[in-house]
Structures are given as structure tokens and as C-alpha cells.
Design a protein around this motif. Structure first.
Motif: not given
Length: 156
Positions: A82, A84, A86-87, A107, A109-110, A113-114
Motif C-alpha cells: 500500500y 499510504t 490510510a489506504a 506521514h 496525518d496519514d 487517519a488510520k
């Protein structure tokens, strides 16, 4: 209400997510099943960013590769890559970070987000500002520790 006391309590509250003690590290390792590895490298590199997650995988953890380089690679350690954190579908228990301290803020914020339970900065990696942001988001943070060494120490 004493606002000074409230501010002190808030400050102490997020700091509990900065994990430096053996018991806290053991708790994180025991609660972790799925590890996203940010900055993972390929087998050809023979780098710690490959053999540390390889060891964790052999110890029974599910590894989710999130390389920063190697744009042509679609699989590492037999797992889909992946781009990111978050993905990644589903929950992630830990994000194991193999990035230079100066590269971590890009990184954060990413990662937030997860919403992983923990973030682990590998041996030699410390970034107080990034750790504080993650801790304030309720995420446990381990800095400057080798995951492989700690797994061996707890017998995994």
C-alpha cells in the motif's frame, strides 16, 4: 474549576501514550497482531527495514508493507503493498516506522487517519513533535527501539 489543574491533567494524559517502560512495550507487543511497516524496503537491500519486518512476520505478526521508495513493487514479504497507511483496509494495530526523524512529520496525518493503537519508531529514530501529535491523538508511541530486539527479548 481550576484551569491550571485541568491543563496539567490534559498534559499528563497525552504523555501516558509516550511508552518507554518495559511493561508498556510488552503490553503493546502482546496486543499487536497487524503491523503496517512505513518505509519498508525490499529483500535485495538487506536493510533493517526489510529484515526487521521479516522477523516480525516469522514471529506471527501480519505485515502490511508501506514502502516510500520502490514504486514498481506490488508485493513485499508476500504481502500486497500500500502507498499510504490510510489506504490499508481494515484495522492496523501498529505502524512500525523506518523513516529519518526529519521525514516523519510528512506521514503523521496519514498515520492519525488510520488510528493505529501504536506507532513504533525504530532504533535511532526520535521526533518529539511527531510523537506528541500522535500521543495527543490517543496513539501509543515507542521511540528509538528496535522491534526485532524487543520481540527477541519477550521470546517471540
Amino acid at each position: 474549576m481550576d484551569t491550571t489543574a485541568a491543563t496539567t491533567t490534559e498534559a499528563a494524559d497525552w504523555r501516558r501514550h509516550l511508552v518507554e517502560d518495559t511493561a508498556g512495550i510488552e503490553r503493546i507487543l502482546a496486543e499487536t497482531r497487524r503491523v503496517a511497516v512505513l518505509g519498508i524496503k525490499t529483500a535485495e537491500t538487506q536493510a533493517p527495514a526489510y529484515y526487521v519486518p521479516e522477523y516480525a512476520q516469522e514471529a506471527g505478526y501480519e505485515i502490511v508493507p508501506v514502502p516510500v521508495y520502490f514504486p514498481e513493487v506490488t508485493e513485499i514479504l508476500g504481502e500486497r503493498v500500500y502507498r499510504t497507511v490510510a489506504a490499508i483496509p481494515g484495522e492496523v494495530d501498529m505502524v512500525n516506522v523506518f523513516r529519518r526523524p526529519k521525514d516523519i512529520p510528512a506521514h503523521v496525518d496519514d498515520i492519525i487517519a488510520k488510528r493505529p493503537k501504536s506507532v513504533w519508531f525504530q532504533l535511532g529514530i526520535r521526533n518529539a513533535a511527531a510523537a506528541e501529535r500522535l500521543a495527543r491523538a490517543g496513539i501509543d508511541v515507542v521511540q528509538d527501539r528496535c522491534l526485532l530486539v524487543e520481540l527477541q527479548r519477550v521470546g517471540r
